[in-house]
Write a protein that holds these residues in place. Structure first.
Motif, PDB file in Angstrom:
ATOM      1  N   LEU A  81       0.950  -1.234   0.076  1.00  0.00           N
ATOM      2  CA  LEU A  81       0.010   0.068  -0.119  1.00  0.00           C
ATOM      3  C   LEU A  81       1.157   1.214  -0.173  1.00  0.00           C
ATOM      4  CD1 LEU A  81      -2.565  -1.394   2.618  1.00  0.00           C
ATOM      5  CD2 LEU A  81      -2.725  -1.120   0.102  1.00  0.00           C
TER       6      LEU A  81
ATOM      7  N   ASN B 195      -2.127   5.476  -1.561  1.00  0.00           N
ATOM      8  CA  ASN B 195      -3.112   4.784  -0.905  1.00  0.00           C
ATOM      9  C   ASN B 195      -3.567   4.977   0.402  1.00  0.00           C
ATOM     10  OD1 ASN B 195      -1.828   1.638  -2.599  1.00  0.00           O
ATOM     11  ND2 ASN B 195      -3.420   2.965  -3.279  1.00  0.00           N
TER      12      ASN B 195
ATOM     13  N   SER C 211      -7.132   7.141   1.679  1.00  0.00           N
ATOM     14  CA  SER C 211      -8.100   6.152   2.578  1.00  0.00           C
ATOM     15  C   SER C 211      -8.500   6.999   3.607  1.00  0.00           C
ATOM     16  CB  SER C 211      -7.759   4.871   2.749  1.00  0.00           C
ATOM     17  OG  SER C 211      -8.871   3.966   3.328  1.00  0.00           O
TER      18      SER C 211
ATOM     19  N   GLU D  22      -6.912  -4.806   0.718  1.00  0.00           N
ATOM     20  CA  GLU D  22      -6.547  -4.083  -0.700  1.00  0.00           C
ATOM     21  C   GLU D  22      -6.896  -2.939  -1.234  1.00  0.00           C
ATOM     22  OE1 GLU D  22      -6.588  -8.862  -1.226  1.00  0.00           O
ATOM     23  OE2 GLU D  22      -7.761  -7.121   0.052  1.00  0.00           O
TER      24      GLU D  22
ATOM     25  N   THR E 137      -7.064  -0.522   1.257  1.00  0.00           N
ATOM     26  CA  THR E 137      -6.405   0.387   2.418  1.00  0.00           C
ATOM     27  C   THR E 137      -7.897   0.504   3.264  1.00  0.00           C
ATOM     28  OG1 THR E 137      -5.188   1.367   0.649  1.00  0.00           O
ATOM     29  CG2 THR E 137      -4.777   2.152   2.913  1.00  0.00           C
TER      30      THR E 137
ATOM     31  N   ASN F 134      -7.238   4.743  -3.500  1.00  0.00           N
ATOM     32  CA  ASN F 134      -6.940   3.847  -2.159  1.00  0.00           C
ATOM     33  C   ASN F 134      -6.849   2.292  -2.663  1.00  0.00           C
ATOM     34  OD1 ASN F 134      -9.778   4.072  -2.649  1.00  0.00           O
ATOM     35  ND2 ASN F 134     -10.137   3.073  -0.853  1.00  0.00           N
TER      36      ASN F 134
ATOM     37  N   THR G 276      -4.946  -0.957  -3.912  1.00  0.00           N
ATOM     38  CA  THR G 276      -3.502  -1.156  -4.134  1.00  0.00           C
ATOM     39  C   THR G 276      -3.088  -1.581  -5.793  1.00  0.00           C
ATOM     40  OG1 THR G 276      -1.819  -3.118  -3.867  1.00  0.00           O
ATOM     41  CG2 THR G 276      -4.049  -3.899  -4.001  1.00  0.00           C
TER      42      THR G 276
END
Length: 508
Positions: free
Chosen positions: A178, A182, A186, A311, A313, A363, A365
């Motif tokens: 991440l 990301n 998030s 995945e 975040t 956010n 990945t």
């Protein structure tokens, strides 16, 4: 939108409390920012810089929170469950390619011996006497004779900020990298969804080696300049005493924690009345609508159910705060990434159609590390496939109908375990339930359930089977119901349907 953690964490007023903990003075935002700068300089001097991997094995609490934030701002943080055994640390430390391991001074963690075996530098986290919550220094166990970090300073948007493994219930755990971008995205999505202000204080009971606690519990509120009260971890016996000390405006938890808190709420009405919450939040697994109603009645506050995964975040969708409409039984509307429903052929489906939930956005990945096969399966036409089955209604509210891998295939009849959960939760004797598939010689799988009964109530397997049979097709009725004192859970408190039959010895 900020794309790195440094400007994100510049929000809080210097003198405002950032991190607090039971019986400790608070660390203010000026102190937190100074700690991040000092930790960055210390790591750089020890030869650790941007994208170098640093594993963190610390107990829940303010130092775990501050160490994560400081490391994530400068290097690649890799928080690990402190309860792991030596074999697990051996796998994770080598799989991550960690250059250093941070433990608290005096720690007896088996991670230390494993780190030494792999040539991983061990750093002691030292808390000065009388220091505010979250303050620490780092001391290397071996003198550093090498060069300083090749890539020093604050991490950049596309640097990897954190590495976490997937739970690996059906396969080898996958590494999820991440980035700064990301994490920053998030944290801002969650802060916006929950309308955090500097007046807020979150009571964190979530483990801080897991995406839910790290991002929703710590990073998002700090990004909005609000306070995080860091407990040593979930303890239902201490929760209401912590409420009295922290005077929180909100908390986030997984459903099993909420249900345990709910069981003690009636005896703690005065505490709840003294510290009215703005909202409660639930994520990481589905919470029955019946429990939402009971929690809202007990706390006199709305419960906001959200949908997240490592995945992404953490947060992907969330029910909004009042006065916007909350729809219990749904996980709300897109709250960060775009959300769509995809058919088996890859086509996006219209509202009302059931298919796989897919996401894309800042956010999410960029892909699993060193795993081209998993990436080929996980991404389709720029969308990340969540592995969850769901449906969007005309208002954009998302209902999760099941985890694709958790759907029980009973001789070709597909059963959503969540549907059976919700039926059983309507029985007056049932406090908690988890349905899952167990092997069957002829049908492939059969429906099974673990049930925790309410205190002072009784029910037999036959009672509950008849209750389900009155409301659902025969093939959905659990063939086996086990009564237990508590639901078997994973390390983060989540219900884990996959592998539960084997764990309970139900081998068909």
């Amino acid at each position: 939108m900020h794309t790195t953690l440094h400007p994100l964490l510049a929000t809080g007023a210097d003198a405002a409390p950032a991190l607090s903990a039971p019986g400790r003075a608070a660390l203010d935002f000026a102190g937190l920012r100074a700690l991040i700068a000092a930790t960055t300089a210390r790591l750089n001097a020890l030869g650790l810089g941007r994208n170098d991997r640093v594993a963190i094995v610390l107990a829940n609490g303010p130092e775990m929170a501050s160490c994560f934030v400081a490391c994530a701002s400068a290097v690649t943080s890799a928080p690990l469950n402190p309860a792991y055994r030596a074999d697990e640390f051996d796998f994770y430390l080598s799989d991550l390619g960690a250059k250093a391991l941070i433990v608290e001074r005096g720690s007896l963690s088996p991670a230390i011996e494993v780190a030494v075996k792999h040539g991983v530098r061990v750093l002691d986290l030292v808390v000065p006497d009388g220091a505010p919550a979250g303050a620490f220094t780092l001391e290397s166990r071996e003198p550093h004779a090498g060069a300083p970090a090749a890539h020093p300073g604050a991490a950049q948007p596309d640097d990897v900020s954190m590495l976490l493994h997937t739970s690996g219930t059906t396969s080898r755990p996958k590494i999820v990298p991440l980035s700064q971008r990301n994490l920053a995205a998030s944290a801002q999505h969650i802060a916006r969804t929950l309308q955090f202000t500097p007046r807020d204080c979150g009571l964190n009971i979530m483990p801080l080696f897991h995406i839910h606690g790290l991002i929703a519990g710590v990073l998002a509120p700090l990004a909005a300049g609000s306070q995080v009260f860091c407990t040593p971890g979930f303890n239902a016996l201490k929760f209401f005493a912590w409420m009295d000390e922290a005077r929180p405006t909100w908390y986030t938890a997984v459903p099993t924690m909420h249900q345990t808190i709910l069981a003690r709420a009636d005896k703690n009405r005065e505490v709840i009345a003294r510290h009215p919450l703005r909202f409660l939040r639930s994520s990481s697994s589905s919470i029955p609508p019946q429990v939402i109603a009971e929690l809202e009645q007990a706390f006199g506050a709305p419960l906001i159910e959200a949908y997240g995964m490592t995945e992404a975040t953490h947060q992907m969708a969330s029910n909004p705060l009042p006065p916007a409409v909350r729809k219990p039984g749904t996980v709300g509307v897109a709250a960060g990434p775009q959300i769509a429903i995809m058919g088996e052929d890859g086509a996006l489906l219209p509202c009302g159609a059931t298919g796989e939930i897919v996401i894309r956005g800042a956010n999410v990945t960029a892909g699993y590390e060193n795993n081209p096969k998993a990436n080929a399966e996980a991404f389709r036409d720029g969308w990340f496939r969540t592995g969850d089955q769901g449906v969007l209604d005309a208002d954009g509210y998302l209902s999760i109908t099941g985890r694709l891998k958790e759907i029980i295939n009973r001789g070709g009849e597909k059963v959503s375990p969540r549907e059976v959960d919700e039926i059983l939760m309507d029985h007056p004797a049932v406090a908690q339930v988890v349905c899952f598939g167990m092997p069957h010689a002829k049908l492939g799988e059969e429906v099974a359930a673990v049930v925790v009964l309410r205190e002072g109530h009784a029910a037999t397997e036959r009672d509950l089977q008849q209750f389900v049979a009155a409301r659902a097709a025969d093939f959905k009725v659990p063939k086996k119901i086990l009564f237990m004192a508590e639901i078997p859970k994973g390390a983060t408190g989540k219900l884990q349907r996959i592998g539960l039959a084997a764990k309970l010895g139900l081998t068909g």
